[in-house]
Every structure is written in structure tokens, then in C-alpha cells.
Scaffold this motif. Structure first.
Motif, mmCIF file in Angstrom:
data_model
loop_
_atom_site.group_PDB
_atom_site.id
_atom_site.type_symbol
_atom_site.label_atom_id
_atom_site.label_comp_id
_atom_site.label_asym_id
_atom_site.label_seq_id
_atom_site.Cartn_x
_atom_site.Cartn_y
_atom_site.Cartn_z
ATOM 1 N N LEU A 291 0.832 -1.198 0.000
ATOM 2 C CA LEU A 291 0.000 0.000 0.000
ATOM 3 C C LEU A 291 0.868 1.251 0.000
ATOM 4 O O LEU A 291 1.978 1.253 0.549
ATOM 5 C CB LEU A 291 -0.920 0.004 1.233
ATOM 6 N N PRO A 292 0.334 2.330 -0.599
ATOM 7 C CA PRO A 292 1.107 3.588 -0.615
ATOM 8 C C PRO A 292 1.303 4.116 0.807
ATOM 9 O O PRO A 292 0.457 3.970 1.667
ATOM 10 C CB PRO A 292 0.222 4.531 -1.446
ATOM 11 N N ASP A 293 2.486 4.751 0.995
ATOM 12 C CA ASP A 293 2.751 5.344 2.303
ATOM 13 C C ASP A 293 1.831 6.526 2.548
ATOM 14 O O ASP A 293 1.430 7.229 1.622
ATOM 15 C CB ASP A 293 4.211 5.805 2.372
ATOM 16 N N GLY A 294 1.535 6.757 3.775
ATOM 17 C CA GLY A 294 0.736 7.900 4.165
ATOM 18 C C GLY A 294 -0.743 7.635 4.248
ATOM 19 O O GLY A 294 -1.491 8.487 4.739
ATOM 20 N N LEU A 295 -1.170 6.477 3.796
ATOM 21 C CA LEU A 295 -2.590 6.158 3.890
ATOM 22 C C LEU A 295 -2.965 5.827 5.337
ATOM 23 O O LEU A 295 -2.251 5.075 6.023
ATOM 24 C CB LEU A 295 -2.959 4.974 2.998
ATOM 25 N N PRO A 296 -4.069 6.419 5.825
ATOM 26 C CA PRO A 296 -4.507 6.071 7.193
ATOM 27 C C PRO A 296 -4.778 4.579 7.354
ATOM 28 O O PRO A 296 -4.521 3.997 8.416
ATOM 29 C CB PRO A 296 -5.795 6.890 7.355
ATOM 30 N N ALA A 297 -5.275 3.927 6.267
ATOM 31 C CA ALA A 297 -5.588 2.500 6.354
ATOM 32 C C ALA A 297 -4.323 1.676 6.555
ATOM 33 O O ALA A 297 -4.331 0.643 7.241
ATOM 34 C CB ALA A 297 -6.309 2.061 5.087
ATOM 35 N N LYS A 298 -3.176 2.147 5.916
ATOM 36 C CA LYS A 298 -1.926 1.392 6.063
ATOM 37 C C LYS A 298 -1.416 1.465 7.499
ATOM 38 O O LYS A 298 -0.937 0.475 8.060
ATOM 39 C CB LYS A 298 -0.879 1.943 5.091
ATOM 40 N N ALA A 299 -1.534 2.628 8.077
ATOM 41 C CA ALA A 299 -1.078 2.786 9.470
ATOM 42 C C ALA A 299 -1.901 1.930 10.410
ATOM 43 O O ALA A 299 -1.368 1.302 11.347
ATOM 44 C CB ALA A 299 -1.165 4.259 9.872
ATOM 45 N N ALA A 300 -3.226 1.893 10.172
ATOM 46 C CA ALA A 300 -4.095 1.066 11.021
ATOM 47 C C ALA A 300 -3.766 -0.411 10.848
ATOM 48 O O ALA A 300 -3.728 -1.187 11.823
ATOM 49 C CB ALA A 300 -5.560 1.335 10.691
ATOM 50 N N ALA A 301 -3.479 -0.823 9.573
ATOM 51 C CA ALA A 301 -3.148 -2.232 9.320
ATOM 52 C C ALA A 301 -1.832 -2.612 9.978
ATOM 53 O O ALA A 301 -1.671 -3.712 10.539
ATOM 54 C CB ALA A 301 -3.082 -2.485 7.819
ATOM 55 N N GLU A 302 -0.825 -1.688 9.906
ATOM 56 C CA GLU A 302 0.462 -1.962 10.547
ATOM 57 C C GLU A 302 0.309 -2.093 12.055
ATOM 58 O O GLU A 302 0.984 -2.908 12.686
ATOM 59 C CB GLU A 302 1.451 -0.835 10.204
ATOM 60 N N GLN A 303 -0.603 -1.291 12.611
ATOM 61 C CA GLN A 303 -0.859 -1.383 14.050
ATOM 62 C C GLN A 303 -1.460 -2.748 14.402
ATOM 63 O O GLN A 303 -1.061 -3.378 15.388
ATOM 64 C CB GLN A 303 -1.813 -0.262 14.474
ATOM 65 N N LYS A 304 -2.391 -3.195 13.579
ATOM 66 C CA LYS A 304 -3.010 -4.511 13.831
ATOM 67 C C LYS A 304 -1.987 -5.645 13.701
ATOM 68 O O LYS A 304 -1.998 -6.620 14.451
ATOM 69 C CB LYS A 304 -4.174 -4.731 12.865
ATOM 70 N N ILE A 305 -1.100 -5.509 12.683
ATOM 71 C CA ILE A 305 -0.066 -6.536 12.490
ATOM 72 C C ILE A 305 0.866 -6.580 13.703
ATOM 73 O O ILE A 305 1.259 -7.645 14.175
ATOM 74 C CB ILE A 305 0.707 -6.269 11.188
#
Length: 887
Positions: A291-305
Motif C-alpha cells: 500500500l502507498p505510504d501515508g494512507l490512514p488505512a496502512k497505518a491502522a493495518a500496521e498497528q493490527k499486524i
């Protein structure tokens, strides 16, 4: 010429005193027979088990682990000093259909090292997939034979359904039909399934089965256990101290690598679990990284991981660690049973010969003393002719020595060949399924027993001769003055003495006149009565064992065991069954107990003592009244709800492991889970070993959920109705095992041959003891009083009056011996029971009235029999020869 005359006289003494010689010979033969025979039986049984273990390459050390073993563990153990061979085994508990009923079995792979191989009786061992070897018990119970097939499935009373794969195969072995190719004996279980030990244990039947490694679902699956042979151990007897020391040294070396291997296995299993958990996380991580950097969804997914990684690490860290449980052969129930049985037999082989040695001493003293008295004139003549004391004594030493040697030879033949053959072959085979028993001859015991009796009895002969040999020849050549009459105590009791008849007064005076002989008659009859009372009491104690168990301790009618998964269905059916009065659902299993040494307290149990017991977990809030009456040996009730996290252990297990209230004990369940517990109380229990705990205690100790898999059931109707109900229940597929208390009682009494043989053996020994002692003393009595008896015959006494004149004394003394012998027999039984350490049995002396009556009747019968035999001697008295003047 001088010595020739003495030897001729010695030979003539044997021929002329044949009855006394035979009495001494018989007593010596019986004593040597029991000393050699019972000790040889113990050696035969132990050697038989040792040879069986050698033939099957039985493990010297076995190890189980909570996380199994891998090839690295096997390799590490192979390099331990003292280890000869190491083999990994894979086994699992399964259920299979036997004669239409669900039954439990243990399936084990044959290892490629040849360690702990089952003993092949017929057919061959499995070589390829879907071939299986079973025990003869399985074939008998199922009606199958070689070439037939069987199937099995996971036993979910021990394992969860998750261990079954999607296609229905077990987690360990391939599914489908297995062809029976061989009949074997499992070296870990040699108890005869139809014998008394199996009935006493009361545990459900678990069939042993063996397959080839090709039957494994996963060839790389961890080993469930490791079996090890120790270098040099095979050449030693498995019960000898040298063997035990050799194994202990190897165990100590194994323990040196235990911690490192446990940690290595823990790391391996945890890392494998972590890798599996991270594998799915890595897939998600790759998707997120795309996923592209800076997306709120990517940050949330990284937190879940990140949270998932932390959760996985936390889960893995909470997984149990590997823990080894190292055991030697003492953990094998059959091994310990044989050890206990043989120790019991050997103790009997020491106690009984001592009794007969004492009797032989009394008989020999009586016989030799009387011979010396009869030979007074001859001894005086020898002394006058210049013979020394030792030369004159030679005759009596030869006489007693010959009786010992011939009796000892006969006793060795009977004891070393006859008794082991009858006892071992006919009785022990009813208890164990060993293929063969060697007949060993221990020459040390054979010669030692004869020498023991020879030294004691010839020593007694020397003592008997010494007194007379002190006299001068002139004194010896004159007849010995008759014993002076004295006023007896009974004469001073006028109201008794004045009412006695003439013969009654004569009898009373003679009893007090010959005190030593009267005492010996009393002792002989006392010993006979005591032996028979103990023998009959042992029988009544054994045969009432199971009835007392079910009437006092376990009054339930039927015990029914299911798998955990099927219990709810079975319980529902029982609740609707009109034949059922009540049920108590509970969890049944088995545990291994090992005492924990407590500082400041001494323990009689060995440090490595272990014992397997049935585990009974009672659900919280349920009363055991009417099912299991927990009580102490003095009858005080034990309330389970007051145990507060502690356990209750039954008396036999407590005695074996030296446990008391407050003792600490380690428990290991079937899944190798361990827990330390405190004994709340020791409960009375007659057959089997049992550990009882509440549901909350079980969950606290083992950190596991309570899972009921059995019911104690009370049934309407009599014993036949209870047995019929149990049989009907056993036909239902939900049940793995159904046991009827009424049927157990019937089978127990039928199969308990060991005690019947013991009773018969003791009664025969008592009969020999009584007849020999009474006949010897009666014959001596007649010989000493020949002149007196001839006098009363001349005075006109008829045969029956002469018989009564002598026999009345014998009967009175016998009655006194019987009266004293009965309570002595009860005490002897208590002593014997304390030495009879039978596996799984807590025998409590229980002498019923007919035991006393039978012992008294037989003792009296033996006395009358001897009286009839001695009447012939009374009839043959030569009045002229007896009354003529010695000069």
C-alpha cells in the motif's frame, strides 16, 4: 573291632527305633522343603521375568516428555555414558470394537532398534502399513483370529477431537482396516487378564496393539516416549542390587543432560509454533507493505499486524515447556507386582522353617532322651569296658544325623523340584502370562537347609546324651528310680478332687507328674491349631475381601466408563432408564504416585517408589453416599468437601508409599501432566488403589477442565438383575467398559486359587506337625510307663480301660492346646497378613466362627487318630517282660 561294634550298634538303633527315626526324618524333610522350596519359587519367578525381559529387550529406562522428542534428543541420549541403545516410540490411545462393544486400546509402533519388542507367540510381527499384532486376550474377547481385520479411532476420553484429521484418520496412524498378523505378549503388562490380580485392580481393560512405522500418518511426527537399554544390564538379574546400581548410574548421567534437552525441545516447539503464527502474519504484512505510504488505512493495518505479532509471541511464551519424566522398570506395574509377590513368598520361606526347626528340636530331644534312658544299662556297660564318652555318643549322633541327612535329601527333592513345579506352573501361571518359568536349583539353599537342621538336631542329641554320660557305670546299670509322686494343687481343692473318679484322679496326678511331656503335647497341638486357624482365617479374609469392599466401601452396583464425547448421550439414557435407581457422574482416569521426601520426616518408602492408581474426580456439590463411602481404617467418615485442595489416598497405596495425612505426593496423569498434592486423609480400601479428589481440586492441580467420562450406578433388583443390566449396557457402543460389582464378587472367589493353595498347604503342614509330635510323644509316654501299664493290665484292666487310662491324658492336653491355639492362630494370622504384601490388596484379618470350629475339629481329629494308632502299642505290651526284675 571296637569301632565296628559301635557302627553296628548305630545301624541297629535306626532299625530298632524306626518310628522315632521316621518322625525326625519327616519333620526335617518338611522344614527343608519349605526353606528351599519357597525361596526357590521366589528365585524361579524372578528369573522367569528376567529371562522374559531379556528376550524382549525390555527397556531399563524409559522417558516421556510433555512435548515429545525429536531425533536430536535421540542422538543426545545415545551419547550418554552407560547407554547401550535408544529408540523412540510413537503410541496413542484409541478405541476399537470388541465383540460389538467399544473398548480401549493402546497402539504403539515397533522401533527399528529392537528395544522393547513384544514377545511373539504366534504369527509374525507387522512389517508394513495396515498390519497389526494383538494380544491373546484381544483375540479371545473379540472372537477374531490371525488374518482377520480390525479398525480403531481416536479415544477422545484422552485426546480431543481436534487430533483427528479431516479425512477421519487419527493424528498418529493411518485410518482403515488393519490385518492381524501376530499374537504377542506386551512386556509392560504380563498380568493374566482372567486372574485375581486383574480382578483386584478393577481397572478397565486396555488392549495392547503394535504396528509398523509405515502405518504412521507423519513419519516426522515427534516421538511420544523414548526407551533405553543400559550397557551391561542384560547380563544381570533385573532384581539384583548390581542391576539396580547399574541403571541408577545411567539415570544419573541422563539427568545430567535433561535440563539442556528440555530447553532445546521447548525452543524447537515454540519456534515452530511462532513460525506458523508468523507465516500468516507475513502474508498480511506483504499486502500492507504494498500500500502507498501515508494512507490512514496502512497505518491502522500496521498497528493490527504489530498487535498480532505481540499476541502470537505472548501465546507462544505461554505454551508449556518440555518436561522429562525418567522412569526405570519399577514404574512397570507387573515388575513391581512380581517383586512384591516373591518377597512375600521368600518371607514365608523363612518363617515356616523356623517353626518346624523348633518342633524338630523338641521331637529330637524327646526321642534321643528316651533312647538314652532305655539304653542306660548298655551305656553303663560301654563305660565299664573303657569306651570314651565320644565313642558312646557316636551311636546317637549317627542316629540323629542320618535322620537329618535322609530327611534333608527328601526335603530338597520335594522343595527344589516338586514344590516349585506345582506352585509355579499351576498357580503363578494363573496370575501372569509369562511364556516360561525356569526351574533353578540353588545349591547354597539346598545344602544350607540340611546343614542347619543337622547342626541343631545333632547338637540337641549331644545335649541329651551328656547328662547320662556323667554317671558312673554302676549307677547306669541300675534302673532309674521312678519319679516320686507329689501332692498336686488339685488335691487341695476338695469339692473338685472328691468328686473325681479313681481314673480321673490318676489322670490328674499323671498330668502334673510328667509336666515336660504335658507341655510338649500342649505346644504341639497349640501349633497345629494356630496354623489351621491362621490358614482358614486367611481364606475367609481373602474371600470376604471383595464382598466387604462392595458392602462397606463401594456399595455401587455398576461402574460404566464412556469416552468424554459420548458421556452426555450415555448419561441422558441412564436418566431415562427405569432400572436405574440413581447415578453419580464423575471423571475416571489413572495417575502415577511418587512420594516427596519431606524435611525433618523419615520415610519408609524408597526414594524412587512409584505406584499406579485409579483417579476418581467427584463433581463439586455431589455426595458420594451410596456410591463410595470414604472412611478411615477405624470407620470415621471422610468428608471430601473439607479436603480444601488436597487428595484422598486409599490405604494400600498409602502403605506402599509410606504416606500419611499431611504427606506430599507427586501425581502424573495419563497425558504426562504432573502436579504436587497433599494427602488430606488415608481411606480404607480393600481391593485396588484409588486417588479421590473433588472437581475443583483437579482443576486447580492439573489446570485442566473437568470432563466426566463415567458413572457409578445403583440398579433395581438382585445380583442377577445387576449383572444382566451391566451386560445390556456393555452392548451399547457408547461404553468402553462396564463392571458389575456382583459379577466381580463371583469371579473373584472363583479365580482366587492362590489363597486356596496356601490354605491347603498350611493345613497339610499343620497335620504333619500334629501327627508327628503327638505320635512321638504318645509312643514315648507308653515306653516310659510300660511297667506301670503292665501292672494295671495284670490287675484286670480291660483293653478299653487301658486305652482310656492313657488317651484321656492326651485328649485333655489336646483340648488345652486347642483352646490356647485358637487365639494364637488369630495373632499368627495378623502377623502373616502384615507380611503378605499382595499388589493392590489391603487384607484385613477376618476370622469367622467356622474357621475356629474347623481348626478345633481337625486338631481333635488328629489327636483321636494318633490315639487309635497308639492303642495297638498298648495292646502289644508284654506284661511278663515289663514286670520282670532287671537283675
Amino acid at each position: 573291632m571296637k569301632n565296628t561294634a559301635l557302627w553296628k550298634d548305630a545301624r541297629r538303633a535306626i532299625a530298632g527305633n524306626g518310628k522315632r527315626f521316621a518322625a525326625m526324618l519327616v519333620i526335617v524333610a518338611v522344614g527343608v522343603m519349605m526353606l528351599g522350596g519357597l525361596n526357590t519359587i521366589a528365585k524361579d519367578i524372578r528369573s522367569g521375568l528376567d529371562e522374559f525381559f531379556d528376550a524382549t529387550a525390555m527397556h531399563d529406562v524409559s522417558i516421556i516428555s510433555t512435548l515429545g522428542f525429536d531425533d536430536n534428543d535421540i542422538a543426545a541420549l545415545q551419547h550418554v555414558d552407560g547407554v547401550a541403545k535408544v529408540a523412540g516410540e510413537r503410541s496413542t490411545s484409541v478405541s476399537t470394537t470388541v465383540d460389538g462393544k467399544q473398548s480401549s486400546a493402546t497402539v504403539t509402533t515397533l522401533n527399528n532398534q529392537g528395544v522393547e519388542q513384544p514377545y511373539l507367540k504366534d504369527g509374525r510381527l507387522p512389517k508394513s502399513a495396515h498390519e497389526i499384532a494383538v494380544t491373546e486376550q484381544y483375540l479371545n474377547d473379540s472372537g477374531k483370529s490371525l488374518g482377520d481385520t480390525l479398525t480403531f479411532k481416536p479415544d477422545d476420553s484422552l485426546t480431543s477431537a481436534a487430533s483427528t484429521s479431516a479425512n477421519g484418520a487419527t493424528g498418529t496412524f493411518s485410518d482403515g482396516k488393519y490385518t492381524i498378523v501376530g499374537t504377542v505378549i506386551d512386556p509392560n503388562d504380563i498380568v493374566n487378564p482372567t486372574g485375581p490380580l486383574a480382578l483386584v485392580s478393577g481397572s478397565k481393560t486396555v488392549y495392547s496393539m503394535f504396528v509398523a512405522e509405515d502405518s504412521l500418518n507423519d513419519a516426522d511426527a515427534p516421538y511420544t516416549s523414548v526407551v533405553i537399554t543400559v550397557a551391561g544390564a542384560k547380563a544381570l538379574n533385573t532384581y539384583d542390587g548390581d542391576y539396580l546400581n547399574t541403571v541408577d548410574d545411567a539415570v544419573a548421567d541422563i539427568e545430567a543432560i535433561q535440563a539442556a534437552r528440555e530447553q532445546a525441545r521447548t525452543d524447537t516447539v515454540h519456534q515452530a509454533a511462532m513460525d506458523k503464527a508468523l507465516a500468516s502474519i507475513d502474508v498480511q504484512k506483504a499486502k500492507v507493505d504494498a500500500l502507498p505510504d501515508g494512507l490512514p488505512a496502512k497505518a491502522a493495518a500496521e498497528q493490527k499486524i504489530a498487535e498480532a505479532e505481540a499476541q502470537a509471541k505472548s501465546t507462544v511464551d505461554a505454551m508449556p515447556k518440555a518436561q522429562w519424566i525418567i522412569r526405570d522398570r519399577s514404574a512397570v506395574t507387573s515388575y513391581e507386582d512380581v517383586k512384591t509377590q516373591t518377597e512375600m513368598i521368600a518371607r514365608l520361606g523363612t518363617m515356616f522353617p523356623v517353626l518346624f526347626l523348633i518342633i524338630a528340636l523338641l521331637v529330637s530331644l524327646t526321642a534321643i532322651t528316651r533312647m538314652v534312658e532305655e539304653d542306660r544299662g548298655l551305656i553303663g556297660t560301654y563305660k565299664a569296658l573303657g569306651y570314651t564318652r565320644h565313642e558312646i555318643m557316636l551311636k546317637y549322633l549317627v542316629y540323629s544325623g542320618a535322620a537329618c541327612l535322609f530327611g534333608g535329601l527328601l526335603g530338597d527333592v520335594l522343595g527344589l523340584i516338586g514344590l516349585p513345579f506345582v506352585f509355579t506352573r499351576k498357580i503363578i501361571t494363573n496370575m501372569y502370562v509369562l511364556p516360561d518359568y525356569p526351574l533353578l536349583v540353588d545349591w547354597k539353599i539346598a545344602l544350607g537347609g540340611v546343614l542347619l537342621f543337622l547342626v541343631i538336631i545333632t547338637g540337641a542329641a549331644m545335649i541329651a546324651c551328656t547328662g547320662s554320660l556323667r554317671w558312673e557305670p554302676a549307677e547306669l546299670m541300675r534302673p532309674k528310680a521312678p519319679k516320686a509322686g507329689k501332692t498336686i494343687a488339685l488335691q487341695r481343692i476338695g469339692f473338685i478332687w472328691n468328686h473325681l473318679s479313681f481314673l480321673g484322679k490318676v489322670t490328674a496326678r499323671n498330668l502334673f507328674r510328667y509336666k515336660s511331656r504335658a507341655l510338649m503335647v500342649i505346644i504341639g497341638v497349640l501349633g497345629c491349631t494356630a496354623l489351621m486357624t491362621a490358614g482358614f482365617g486367611m481364606g475367609s479374609s481373602a474371600l470376604t475381601l471383595m464382598p466387604r469392599q462392595h458392602s462397606e466401601i463401594a456399595p455401587y452396583d455398576v461402574m460404566a466408563v464412556t469416552s468424554t464425547a459420548n458421556h452426555d448421550k450415555a448419561q441422558s439414557a441412564l436418566d431415562k432408564n427405569t432400572d436405574v435407581k440413581s447415578t453419580l457422574p464423575l471423571q475416571l482416569g489413572s495417575v502415577t504416585l511418587a512420594p516427596m521426601q519431606q524435611s525433618g520426616k523419615d520415610s519408609d518408602a524408597a526414594d524412587d517408589a512409584k505406584l499406579t492408581a485409579q483417579l476418581m474426580v467427584i463433581p463439586d456439590g455431589k455426595s458420594t453416599d451410596g456410591y463410595i463411602n470414604l472412611q478411615t481404617s477405624d470407620g470415621s467418615p471422610i468428608e471430601l468437601e473439607y479436603a480444601d485442595g488436597d487428595i484422598i489416598v486409599t490405604s494400600n497405596a498409602a502403605r506402599k508409599l509410606a504416606l500419611t495425612s499431611g504427606s506430599s505426593v507427586n501425581l502424573t496423569d495419563q497425558m504426562a501432566n504432573t502436579a504436587d498434592a497433599t494427602v488430606h486423609e488415608v481411606a480404607q480400601y480393600y481391593t485396588g488403589n484409588l486417588v479421590v479428589m473433588s472437581q475443583s481440586t483437579y482443576e486447580q492441580l492439573f489446570d485442566a477442565d473437568y470432563a466426566p467420562n463415567a458413572d457409578l450406578i445403583n440398579v433395581r433388583g438382585d445380583a442377577n438383575a445387576q449383572i444382566a443390566f451391566a451386560n445390556d449396557l456393555a452392548e451399547q457402543s457408547e461404553y468402553l467398559s462396564v463392571t458389575s460389582s456382583a459379577k466381580q464378587e463371583r469371579d473373584f472367589s472363583k479365580s482366587f486359587q492362590l489363597f486356596f493353595v496356601m490354605i491347603g498347604f498350611i493345613v497339610i503342614m499343620a497335620a504333619i506337625l500334629a501327627v508327628v509330635v503327638l505320635y512321638t510323644l504318645a509312643s514315648t509316654n507308653i515306653s516310659e510307663r510300660e511297667r506301670e501299664l503292665a501292672t494295671i493290665k495284670v490287675l484286670g484292666f480291660r483293653k478299653r480301660e487301658v486305652h482310656g487310662y492313657v488317651n484321656k491324658e492326651m485328649l485333655l492336653l489336646s483340648v488345652i492346646g486347642i483352646v490356647i491355639g485358637m487365639p494364637c492362630g488369630r495373632a499368627l494370622l495378623g502377623f502373616l497378613v502384615s507380611k503378605l504384601d499382595l499388589p493392590g490388596m489391603n487384607i484385613v484379618p477376618n476370622v469367622l466362627w467356622f474357621c475356629y470350629a474347623g481348626a478345633a475339629a481337625l486338631a481333635l481329629a488328629f489327636t483321636l487318630l494318633v490315639s487309635l494308632a497308639t492303642n495297638r502299642s498298648l495292646d502289644r505290651i508284654d506284661m511278663v517282660g515289663a514286670l520282670k526284675s532287671p537283675e
